[in-house]
Motif scaffolding. Structure first.
Motif, short mmCIF file in Angstrom:
data_model
loop_
_atom_site.label_atom_id
_atom_site.label_comp_id
_atom_site.label_asym_id
_atom_site.label_seq_id
_atom_site.Cartn_x
_atom_site.Cartn_y
_atom_site.Cartn_z
N HIS A 23 7.94 46.07 0.88
CA HIS A 23 6.91 45.51 1.76
C HIS A 23 6.23 44.31 1.10
CE1 HIS A 23 3.80 45.28 4.78
NE2 HIS A 23 2.89 45.33 3.82
N THR A 24 5.89 44.44 -0.16
CA THR A 24 5.24 43.34 -0.90
C THR A 24 6.15 42.13 -0.98
OG1 THR A 24 4.01 44.94 -2.21
CG2 THR A 24 4.14 42.71 -3.07
N LEU A 25 7.40 42.36 -1.29
CA LEU A 25 8.36 41.25 -1.37
C LEU A 25 8.54 40.57 -0.01
CD1 LEU A 25 11.07 42.69 -3.76
CD2 LEU A 25 9.41 40.89 -4.25
N ASN A 26 8.62 41.35 1.06
CA ASN A 26 8.73 40.77 2.40
C ASN A 26 7.51 39.91 2.72
OD1 ASN A 26 11.25 41.77 3.08
ND2 ASN A 26 10.42 43.65 3.98
N GLN A 27 6.33 40.39 2.34
CA GLN A 27 5.10 39.63 2.58
C GLN A 27 5.11 38.33 1.79
OE1 GLN A 27 2.76 40.52 4.85
NE2 GLN A 27 1.90 38.51 4.48
N LEU A 28 5.56 38.38 0.54
CA LEU A 28 5.63 37.17 -0.28
C LEU A 28 6.61 36.15 0.32
CD1 LEU A 28 5.60 38.68 -3.89
CD2 LEU A 28 3.81 37.32 -2.81
N VAL A 29 7.75 36.64 0.76
CA VAL A 29 8.74 35.75 1.36
C VAL A 29 8.17 35.11 2.62
CG1 VAL A 29 10.97 35.70 2.54
CG2 VAL A 29 10.74 36.89 0.37
N GLU A 30 7.49 35.90 3.43
CA GLU A 30 6.87 35.37 4.66
C GLU A 30 5.84 34.29 4.33
OE1 GLU A 30 3.97 37.15 8.09
OE2 GLU A 30 5.66 38.40 7.46
N ASP A 31 5.01 34.54 3.31
CA ASP A 31 4.02 33.54 2.90
C ASP A 31 4.69 32.26 2.40
OD1 ASP A 31 2.03 35.32 3.57
OD2 ASP A 31 1.65 35.96 1.50
N LEU A 32 5.77 32.41 1.64
CA LEU A 32 6.49 31.24 1.14
C LEU A 32 7.11 30.43 2.27
CD1 LEU A 32 8.20 32.70 -2.04
CD2 LEU A 32 6.37 31.00 -1.96
N GLU A 35 4.31 28.48 3.95
CA GLU A 35 3.89 27.33 3.13
C GLU A 35 4.95 26.23 3.15
OE1 GLU A 35 1.94 26.06 -1.07
OE2 GLU A 35 2.11 28.17 -0.54
#
Length: 88
Positions: A23-32, A35
């Motif tokens: 979940h954390t990795l998916n959120q990071l990818v979405e944020d990237l 941006e």
């Protein structure tokens, strides 16, 4: 002797930790991705502004050259020389 298997509580913890990690990795990818899109829009905006500035500079340079050419090719004003004294 069979290898020891981890207690059931440890297995559940790993599964939960793995799910949280995914979940954390998916959120990071979405944020990237967000941006990246923002930066791409910003870059496109700056490039279009640079093109407009370059077009203005080119137009100004062409006007300057045209004015110089017109001045250089214009008929020179007829100059009347002072009458030279006749040697009488």
């Amino acid at each position: 002797m069979a290898p020891k298997s981890p207690p059931e509580a440890a297995i559940r913890y790993r599964r939960t930790a793995s799910a949280d990690l995914v979940h954390t990795l998916n959120q990071l990818v979405e944020d990237l991705v967000k941006e990246n899109r923002r930066l791409q829009r910003q870059l496109e905006k700056q490039e279009s502004e640079r093109v407009r500035t370059t077009e203005k500079e080119i137009a100004r340079g062409l006007r300057t050259l045209q004015a110089r050419l017109e001045k250089a090719t214009a008929k020179p004003a007829v100059r009347r020389s002072a009458k030279a004294p006749t040697g009488n």
